[in-house]
Design a protein around this motif. Structure first.
Motif, PDB file in Angstrom:
ATOM      1  N   LYS A   1      -6.825  21.676   4.048  1.00 16.05           N
ATOM      2  CA  LYS A   1      -6.774  20.635   3.016  1.00 16.05           C
ATOM      3  C   LYS A   1      -5.659  20.987   2.036  1.00 16.05           C
ATOM      4  O   LYS A   1      -5.124  22.083   2.055  1.00 16.05           O
ATOM      5  CB  LYS A   1      -8.135  20.504   2.343  1.00 16.05           C
ATOM      6  N   PHE A   2      -5.280  20.032   1.189  1.00  9.33           N
ATOM      7  CA  PHE A   2      -4.136  20.308   0.328  1.00  9.33           C
ATOM      8  C   PHE A   2      -4.575  20.820  -1.038  1.00  9.33           C
ATOM      9  O   PHE A   2      -5.653  20.495  -1.532  1.00  9.33           O
ATOM     10  CB  PHE A   2      -3.226  19.081   0.194  1.00  9.33           C
TER      11      PHE A   2
ATOM     12  N   VAL B   1       0.840  -1.191   0.000  1.00  7.35           N
ATOM     13  CA  VAL B   1       0.000   0.000   0.000  1.00  7.35           C
ATOM     14  C   VAL B   1       0.880   1.247   0.000  1.00  7.35           C
ATOM     15  O   VAL B   1       1.807   1.354   0.796  1.00  7.35           O
ATOM     16  CB  VAL B   1      -0.933   0.006   1.229  1.00  7.35           C
ATOM     17  N   PHE B   2       0.572   2.157  -0.887  1.00  9.58           N
ATOM     18  CA  PHE B   2       1.350   3.384  -0.991  1.00  9.58           C
ATOM     19  C   PHE B   2       0.459   4.539  -0.529  1.00  9.58           C
ATOM     20  O   PHE B   2      -0.493   4.908  -1.205  1.00  9.58           O
ATOM     21  CB  PHE B   2       1.816   3.591  -2.430  1.00  9.58           C
ATOM     22  N   LEU B   3       0.747   5.079   0.642  1.00  9.61           N
ATOM     23  CA  LEU B   3      -0.132   6.048   1.258  1.00  9.61           C
ATOM     24  C   LEU B   3       0.277   7.467   0.862  1.00  9.61           C
ATOM     25  O   LEU B   3       1.072   8.118   1.542  1.00  9.61           O
ATOM     26  CB  LEU B   3      -0.116   5.879   2.772  1.00  9.61           C
TER      27      LEU B   3
ATOM     28  N   VAL C   1       1.449  24.642  -2.458  1.00 14.95           N
ATOM     29  CA  VAL C   1       0.818  23.517  -3.154  1.00 14.95           C
ATOM     30  C   VAL C   1       1.540  22.235  -2.781  1.00 14.95           C
ATOM     31  O   VAL C   1       2.772  22.163  -2.843  1.00 14.95           O
ATOM     32  CB  VAL C   1       0.836  23.741  -4.679  1.00 14.95           C
ATOM     33  N   ARG C   2       0.774  21.207  -2.417  1.00 14.70           N
ATOM     34  CA  ARG C   2       1.368  19.945  -1.976  1.00 14.70           C
ATOM     35  C   ARG C   2       1.348  18.870  -3.063  1.00 14.70           C
ATOM     36  O   ARG C   2       2.168  17.955  -3.034  1.00 14.70           O
ATOM     37  CB  ARG C   2       0.634  19.424  -0.737  1.00 14.70           C
ATOM     38  N   MET C   3       0.392  18.921  -3.987  1.00 14.62           N
ATOM     39  CA  MET C   3       0.288  17.900  -5.037  1.00 14.62           C
ATOM     40  C   MET C   3       0.630  18.551  -6.377  1.00 14.62           C
ATOM     41  O   MET C   3      -0.171  19.276  -6.969  1.00 14.62           O
ATOM     42  CB  MET C   3      -1.119  17.303  -5.078  1.00 14.62           C
ATOM     43  N   LEU C   4       1.851  18.294  -6.835  1.00 10.22           N
ATOM     44  CA  LEU C   4       2.361  18.911  -8.056  1.00 10.22           C
ATOM     45  C   LEU C   4       2.326  17.889  -9.183  1.00 10.22           C
ATOM     46  O   LEU C   4       2.994  16.856  -9.126  1.00 10.22           O
ATOM     47  CB  LEU C   4       3.782  19.412  -7.831  1.00 10.22           C
TER      48      LEU C   4
ATOM     49  N   ALA D   1       0.930  14.850   3.794  1.00 12.04           N
ATOM     50  CA  ALA D   1       0.928  15.448   5.133  1.00 12.04           C
ATOM     51  C   ALA D   1       2.323  15.909   5.535  1.00 12.04           C
ATOM     52  O   ALA D   1       2.472  16.847   6.331  1.00 12.04           O
ATOM     53  CB  ALA D   1       0.383  14.454   6.151  1.00 12.04           C
ATOM     54  N   ARG D   2       3.344  15.272   4.960  1.00 11.85           N
ATOM     55  CA  ARG D   2       4.734  15.620   5.311  1.00 11.85           C
ATOM     56  C   ARG D   2       5.319  16.689   4.398  1.00 11.85           C
ATOM     57  O   ARG D   2       6.309  17.342   4.759  1.00 11.85           O
ATOM     58  CB  ARG D   2       5.615  14.368   5.262  1.00 11.85           C
TER      59      ARG D   2
END
Length: 253
Positions: A207-208, A2-4, A227-230, A10-11
């Motif tokens: 939220k991200f 599983v890849f969380l 921004v966290r999700m690039l 969060a990090r």
């Protein structure tokens, strides 16, 4: 395994790209190259569900978290993506809190959602994973990412962000510029103010924020804005860029 991706986000920031073509080997290569996730696209890409399943396997082999951009915000599309092993969905054209709630309910099981339950699908290891553990993992660790790509989503952003189960808001610049009657004018001051406002409001909510970026320099800029999700480019863009560079080099004197 599983890849969380939720834990990674969060990090800090995570890096990925989008795949529009049916290319399991390319997905695998992206993982070995060191990216964190891949978005398998079924909105603008031509991938059917069997091809999506193959690319999810390729992502898992090389350590990528597989996210699927579904064709539209319909439970049937979301169900199929999740059942074949997506660890999250990117849902296009979410323009209200009700539409965001619809997406969450399609991903999650009781008590948060009403997704159809089948313990014999690939996501549940074809029945080899205990059903209670599978349900708990799905509800806790899968991602629901909604796209802000219409001015209506901007107007309703605070209500969308308040929906329980929405993990992040992802800016789709092309459609957003189109809805603002300035298609492709990404440098227009009104457009840039709007995008910055989406990011700022999303980050402030806890939220991200996610962003489609055209290159690494743009990704670095948006990372600096929180921004966290690039998501940098796509397989088609990466291949076209490499092909152009090769052609120029071969033609050089």
């Amino acid at each position: 395994m599983v890849f969380l991706l939720k834990e990674k986000i969060a990090r800090g920031a995570v890096n990925g790209t989008m795949v529009l073509t049916y290319a399991p080997a390319s997905v695998e290569i992206l993982g070995y190259a060191g990216l964190d996730y891949v978005i398998v696209d079924t909105e603008h890409g031509a991938n059917d569900i069997a091809e999506v399943e193959s690319m999810i396997r390729a992502a898992e082999v090389s350590g990528l978290t597989p996210v699927v951009r579904v064709t539209k915000n319909e439970p049937a599309y979301i169900l199929r993506a999740m059942d074949v092993g997506a660890r999250g969905v990117l849902v296009p054209q979410v323009n209200s809190a009700a539409e965001a709630d619809r997406a969450v309910r399609a991903v999650k099981y009781y008590p948060r959602g009403d997704r159809g339950l089948a313990g014999i699908v690939r996501a549940a290891r074809y029945g080899f994973q205990p059903l209670d553990r599978y349900i708990a993992d799905t509800n806790e660790n899968t991602l629901v990412i909604v796209q802000a790509e219409d001015i209506r989503a901007v107007d309703a952003l605070d209500e969308i962000l308040a929906v329980d189960g929405v993990d992040g808001v992802f800016v789709g610049p092309a459609d957003l510029s189109h809805s603002m009657a300035m298609p492709g004018r990404f440098d227009d001051p009104e457009f840039t103010r709007t995008v910055h406002a989406i990011v700022e409001r999303t980050v402030r909510s806890g939220k991200f924020a996610g962003m489609f970026c055209f290159d690494a320099a743009q990704a670095r800029y948006w990372r600096g804005q929180g921004v966290r999700m690039l998501c940098v480019g796509s397989d088609t863009m990466l291949f076209a860029g490499a092909a152009r560079a090769l052609a120029r080099e071969l033609k050089a004197d």
